[in-house]
Design a protein around this motif. Sequence first.
Motif, PDB file in Angstrom:
ATOM      1  N   TRP A 111      89.542  70.370  -7.686  1.00 17.00           N
ATOM      2  CA  TRP A 111      90.662  70.567  -6.767  1.00 17.00           C
ATOM      3  C   TRP A 111      91.151  72.017  -6.786  1.00 17.00           C
ATOM      4  N   ARG A 112      90.251  72.965  -6.953  1.00 18.84           N
ATOM      5  CA  ARG A 112      90.683  74.355  -7.077  1.00 18.84           C
ATOM      6  C   ARG A 112      91.367  74.875  -5.821  1.00 18.84           C
ATOM      7  N   ALA A 113      91.012  74.354  -4.658  1.00 15.66           N
ATOM      8  CA  ALA A 113      91.677  74.802  -3.427  1.00 15.66           C
ATOM      9  C   ALA A 113      93.157  74.442  -3.453  1.00 15.66           C
ATOM     10  N   TYR A 114      93.487  73.269  -3.968  1.00 13.30           N
ATOM     11  CA  TYR A 114      94.901  72.875  -4.085  1.00 13.30           C
ATOM     12  C   TYR A 114      95.606  73.738  -5.125  1.00 13.30           C
ATOM     13  N   ALA A 115      94.891  74.083  -6.193  1.00 14.89           N
ATOM     14  CA  ALA A 115      95.461  74.983  -7.190  1.00 14.89           C
ATOM     15  C   ALA A 115      95.770  76.342  -6.558  1.00 14.89           C
ATOM     16  N   ALA A 116      94.850  76.834  -5.731  1.00 19.42           N
ATOM     17  CA  ALA A 116      95.074  78.125  -5.062  1.00 19.42           C
ATOM     18  C   ALA A 116      96.314  78.069  -4.179  1.00 19.42           C
ATOM     19  N   MET A 117      96.487  76.973  -3.439  1.00 20.58           N
ATOM     20  CA  MET A 117      97.669  76.856  -2.576  1.00 20.58           C
ATOM     21  C   MET A 117      98.953  76.865  -3.404  1.00 20.58           C
ATOM     22  N   ALA A 118      98.931  76.176  -4.549  1.00 20.64           N
ATOM     23  CA  ALA A 118     100.122  76.148  -5.398  1.00 20.64           C
ATOM     24  C   ALA A 118     100.423  77.531  -5.965  1.00 20.64           C
ATOM     25  N   LEU A 119      99.384  78.257  -6.352  1.00 24.99           N
ATOM     26  CA  LEU A 119      99.579  79.598  -6.919  1.00 24.99           C
ATOM     27  C   LEU A 119     100.055  80.588  -5.862  1.00 24.99           C
ATOM     28  N   TRP A 120      99.617  80.416  -4.624  1.00 27.43           N
ATOM     29  CA  TRP A 120     100.011  81.326  -3.546  1.00 27.43           C
ATOM     30  C   TRP A 120     101.450  81.097  -3.085  1.00 27.43           C
ATOM     31  N   ARG A 121     101.998  79.948  -3.383  1.00 29.08           N
ATOM     32  CA  ARG A 121     103.213  79.489  -2.712  1.00 29.08           C
ATOM     33  C   ARG A 121     104.352  80.506  -2.774  1.00 29.08           C
ATOM     34  N   HIS A 122     104.585  81.103  -3.924  1.00 26.02           N
ATOM     35  CA  HIS A 122     105.764  81.958  -4.054  1.00 26.02           C
ATOM     36  C   HIS A 122     105.503  83.383  -3.572  1.00 26.02           C
ATOM     37  N   GLY A 123     104.343  83.928  -3.843  1.00 24.54           N
ATOM     38  CA  GLY A 123     104.048  85.280  -3.347  1.00 24.54           C
ATOM     39  C   GLY A 123     102.948  85.183  -2.317  1.00 24.54           C
ATOM     40  N   ASP A 124     103.263  84.588  -1.151  1.00 25.02           N
ATOM     41  CA  ASP A 124     102.245  84.222  -0.163  1.00 25.02           C
ATOM     42  C   ASP A 124     101.555  85.445   0.407  1.00 25.02           C
ATOM     43  N   THR A 125     100.253  85.584   0.133  1.00 28.28           N
ATOM     44  CA  THR A 125      99.458  86.662   0.697  1.00 28.28           C
ATOM     45  C   THR A 125      98.366  86.146   1.607  1.00 28.28           C
ATOM     46  N   ARG A 126      98.095  84.878   1.596  1.00 26.88           N
ATOM     47  CA  ARG A 126      97.009  84.340   2.403  1.00 26.88           C
ATOM     48  C   ARG A 126      97.506  83.247   3.319  1.00 26.88           C
TER      49      ARG A 126
END
Length: 484
Positions: free
Chosen positions: A469-484
């Motif tokens: 589920w790494r794609a979901y992990a990426a979304m969670a990590l991006w959430r606060h400093g959204d660059t993508r």
Amino acid sequence: MACMLPDADAAYLALAARDARFDGRFFVGVTSTGIYCRPVCRVRTPRRENCRFFASPAQAEAAAFRPCLKCRPEIAPGLSAMDSSDALATAAARAIEAAVQAGEPLALPALAARLGVGERHLRRIFGAAHGVAPRDYLTTQRLLLAKQLLTDTTLPVAQVALASGFESLRRFNAAFAGQYRLAPTRLRRAGGQAPAETALRLAWRPPYDVAAMLGFAARRALAGVEQVEGPVWRRTVRWPWRGQPLDGWIACRFVPERHELHLLAAPALAPVLGALLRRVRETFDLDCDPAPIAAALLEGGLAAAADGTRLPGAFDGFETAVRIVLGQQVTVAAANTLAARLVRRWGRPLATPFPALDRLFPDAATLAAADPEELGRLGLVRQRVRALQALATEVAAGRIRLERGAPLAPTLAALGELPGFGPWTLQLIALRVLGWPDAWPVGDAGLAQALGTRENRKIETAAEAWRPWRAYAAMALWRHGDTR
């Protein structure tokens, strides 16, 4: 789609609690009424001895149960591709659903040939995974789509039959009455007058971080093409139908208190409502089951993903891939500016009821034929121009298909042969366009910042804990400093 039924006693407890987390994961047939329901149905809870539990509507209908007119099994969330251990049976089910929702005919021998197996083998594998024959599954999907269109729209019955994949009104009436013991026109009268606009309901399983999804969409809303206003996301649409494009708009309203999304569509898009329903489900990841994802990510130390993280998909795969190319090594705002210039120069004008929506995104053939010098004058560096036009050429020729259901490895391999398509671009296309839940954008600056290191080896090591589920992990990590 196949799923593992919970223990019958556990399923009854979920039914009694109307637990929305189990919506679409099982259905209950009530022997005293002959009706089957979603576990969230608001009618009085039936007695335990009167309940039979099924993994799908097709299984319930094969056992002679009729769909509930109150909870409406046709709007329940489905299951993602990762929910089934049998890839062939899952691929067959998804192909059947896609054909039904597109209003296209589907012959079992052709489906078996597409999947590279014999027809007999497909029937055996499908029956073992889904509990019914492919033909019965196909009939149920067609009838449930027809039921939704009859309930939620004012489309004439003949047009509903056509949009649901039936070859004639006579066959549709016979199938509907035979399965549901109810004439299509009688169902419409029983449900009352449908709204003047085409309004369709889609459900999801909680938790769902609606604010994060709308925030992601709002930061990327493309001027002229998309708009986010409160809980509503709108966009312009061009959809192929019988060799001709249909132009219009859609509006999606999130209704969190009901765990639903409500879809409005322009009248011109009525013939392709089934296909639009499917694409909206994919765009907002409505079929996701958040429980196993949250458990895996929490076990890997990522607590931020436990509150309903979803993968924002691509309503238009080519458009999203173009915007990913434009976003290489620049901010989201800069990529939006470049995409807006493309739309203003090559997007077709479209009249809509919404002042903010007045353009269609340019199609692949248009961008493939555009003057490279003119593209450069919009602010694109030469490398981006080459990448964009190489992509447009392949998509326009039909050699690359950018949508859910396209084969992952061959599609990424073909994209990787194009100039300017490195690992980051390929993985982001896998995440957004192909819906691959284990995509991981290698070398992404936002992920590096969130993980506190720029060393790819350390980042890859950390991400291993979050498979598949790494794609979901990426979304969670991006959430606060959204660059993508």
